[in-house]
Design a protein around this motif. Structure first.
Motif, PDB file in Angstrom:
ATOM      1  N   VAL A  27      47.882  -1.073  25.050  1.00  0.00           N
ATOM      2  CA  VAL A  27      49.284  -1.478  24.895  1.00  0.00           C
ATOM      3  C   VAL A  27      50.156  -0.422  25.542  1.00  0.00           C
ATOM      4  O   VAL A  27      50.058   0.766  25.216  1.00  0.00           O
ATOM      5  N   TRP A  31      55.919  -1.906  25.878  1.00  0.00           N
ATOM      6  CA  TRP A  31      55.837  -3.080  25.012  1.00  0.00           C
ATOM      7  C   TRP A  31      56.714  -2.908  23.775  1.00  0.00           C
ATOM      8  O   TRP A  31      57.350  -3.855  23.305  1.00  0.00           O
ATOM      9  N   TYR A  69      52.798 -11.788  21.552  1.00  0.00           N
ATOM     10  CA  TYR A  69      51.884 -11.036  22.412  1.00  0.00           C
ATOM     11  C   TYR A  69      50.424 -11.255  22.026  1.00  0.00           C
ATOM     12  O   TYR A  69      49.519 -10.985  22.814  1.00  0.00           O
ATOM     13  N   LEU A  95      48.584  -4.888  27.759  1.00  0.00           N
ATOM     14  CA  LEU A  95      49.797  -5.615  27.376  1.00  0.00           C
ATOM     15  C   LEU A  95      51.000  -4.743  27.714  1.00  0.00           C
ATOM     16  O   LEU A  95      51.063  -3.582  27.293  1.00  0.00           O
TER      17      LEU A  95
END
Length: 379
Positions: A27, A31, A69, A95
Motif C-alpha cells: 500500500v 493511498w 480498495y 495499491l
C-alpha cells in the motif's frame, strides 16, 4: 507455477499488508491521502443515510474507502492469478492513489497470454459491480445500502474505463494483444496501444471543457486537478511503454556470448598478485577462483581488486577479492535480450560467470559491458 518470486527491495513509502497468490501486497503512502479525501467527500452522504453519527461519519467514510480498495485489490489479484496460471512470476500488487498495479515479471510470450492477463481485471470489476447491483434489491436502507451503491457504481466505472484501448490501461494491453496477434509483431502492438493511451490522455485533459460546454456544468477546481493528474498518468505511462517497445526491439541483439570477457582460472588460495600476473599473461579480462578439482567457486570483483593496494596483493589469497558464485551468478553463455536483463535484475552483481551447455567455463560477463551494449541499442 508454485514458486514465489524472489524478494525485492520495497519501494520507499510503501507498506506490506500481506500476500495474494504468492505476490506481496503493498500500500502506497499516497493511498492514505486518497482514503482521507474519500472519507471527507462521503461524510455528507453518510450523514444523510445515517443521521446523528457526528464525527463517526468520517470513520464510516474511511471504511468505505477500505471497502472500495478491497474491490481494487480483487481486480489486481485476478491479473496476478491469470499471470501465474500462464507461468509468469508476479512480484507484487501495489495499491496507490489512482487504483492498483500488478507487477508481472517479463513480457508476455504470446498474444493470448497478454490478452487473458489484461482482460480478466476489468471483467472482474464488472462482475463485482453487477453483483452489487443485484444486492441493491435486497439491501435495507442506511449505511449498508450506501456502501453497496458505491461498490456497484465504482466497480462498473473502473471495469468499463479500464477497457478503453490505450496503455497503460488494461484495454491498451488488450489492443496490444489484438494487434500483436494479427500482425505477428509485439512491438507494433505496443506502439499502437501507446498512441491509444496518448489520445485517451488528451481526452481526459478535456474533461472540464466537456462539463462546461457539453453538460452545461461549471467545472470545479477538483475537476481540473483530477483531469490533469489522470492525463499526466496516462500520457507518461503510454510514452514509457512506447520507449520500452523501441528498446526491446533491439534487445535480442544483446547476447552474453558476444560480451563475454576472456577469463583465467586460479586456485582460491593463490596470491592476488600471482593471479593478476597469470591473467595478464593470458590477456584475460577476468579471473575465476576454482577448487582443487576445478570447480568454479568465485569470480574476482574488479572493484575489490582495484581497491586492494599492490603492496598487499602478494600476501592476500585471491578468494579475498572474489564474490562467491551463487546460483544467480551462473548464466548460460547463449542467454540474450530480455531474458539476460531479467536474470541480471533478479541477482544484481558486477560480474557473472558464463557456462557452456556441458558446464565448462566460457568467460565472465560484466554488468558494465551489458549497460554499454544496452545504451548502444537504445541509441
Amino acid at each position: 507455477m508454485s514458486e514465489i518470486p524472489p524478494a525485492r527491495p520495497r519501494p520507499p513509502g510503501h507498506f506490506r499488508i500481506g500476500t495474494v497468490f504468492g505476490a506481496e501486497v503493498l500500500v502506497s503512502a499516497s493511498w492514505f491521502v486518497v482514503a482521507a479525501l474519500i472519507a471527507v467527500v462521503m461524510a455528507p452522504r453518510v450523514d444523510q443515510a445515517q443521521p446523528g453519527l457526528g464525527p463517526w461519519k468520517y470513520l464510516a467514510g474511511f471504511a468505505f474507502a477500505v471497502l472500495l480498495y478491497g474491490s481494487v485489490l480483487l481486480h489486481e489479484a485476478s491479473h496476478a492469478k491469470m499471470a501465474r496460471r500462464y507461468g509468469y512470476p508476479v512480484s507484487s500488487i501495489t495499491l496507490h492513489f489512482l487504483g492498483g498495479m500488478t507487477s508481472v515479471e517479463g513480457e508476455s510470450r504470446r498474444p493470448r497470454d497478454e490478452f487473458m492477463i489484461a482482460v480478466v481485471g476489468p471483467l472482474t470489476s464488472i462482475v463485482v459491480g453487477l453483483a452489487a447491483v443485484g444486492l441493491l434489491f435486497v439491501t435495507p436502507d442506511g449505511l449498508l445500502l450506501l456502501a453497496v451503491q458505491g461498490l456497484a457504481f465504482a466497480n462498473l466505472l473502473v471495469g468499463v474505463l479500464n477497457l478503453v484501448p490505450g496503455l497503460p490501461l488494461d484495454g491498451g494491453r488488450v489492443l496490444k494483444a489484438v494487434v500483436w496477434g494479427s500482425s505477428g509483431n509485439m512491438h507494433r502492438g505496443t506502439i499502437v496501444a501507446g498512441w491509444g493511451g496518448r489520445l485517451t490522455a488528451v481526452a481526459a485533459l478535456s474533461w472540464p471543457l466537456v462539463l462546461r460546454y457539453g453538460l452545461d456544468t461549471e467545472p470545479r477546481i477538483i475537476d481540473y486537478v483530477l483531469a490533469f493528474v489522470i492525463a499526466l498518468f496516462l500520457w507518461s505511462g503510454a510514452s514509457a511503454a512506447m520507449v520500452s517497445a523501441r528498446l526491446r526491439r533491439k534487445l535480442p541483439g544483446i547476447v552474453a556470448r558476444d560480451l563475454a570477457r576472456r577469463t583465467t582460472t586460479v586456485p582460491e588460495d593463490l596470491p592476488v598478485a600471482e593471479a593478476v600476473r597469470r591473467a595478464q599473461d593470458a590477456s584475460a579480462g577476468s579471473i575465476v577462483t576454482v577448487t582443487a578439482d576445478g570447480r568454479p567457486v568465485g569470480v574476482v570483483s574488479e572493484a575489490a581488486l582495484l581497491a586492494t593496494p599492490e603492496d598487499r596483493r602478494p600476501w592476500l589469497p585471491t578468494s579475498s577479492v572474489a564474490r562467491t558464485l551463487d546460483d544467480g551468478l551462473l548464466l548460460p553463455v547463449d542467454i540474450r535480450g530480455e531474458e539476460l536483463v531479467l536474470a541480471i535484475s533478479r541477482m544484481p552483481a558486477a560480474e557473472y560467470l558464463l557456462l557452456q551447455q556441458d558446464g565448462t567455463i566460457f568467460g565472465v560477463l560484466s554488468t558494465a559491458d551489458v549497460d554499454t551494449a544496452f545504451r548502444s541499442a537504445g541509441g
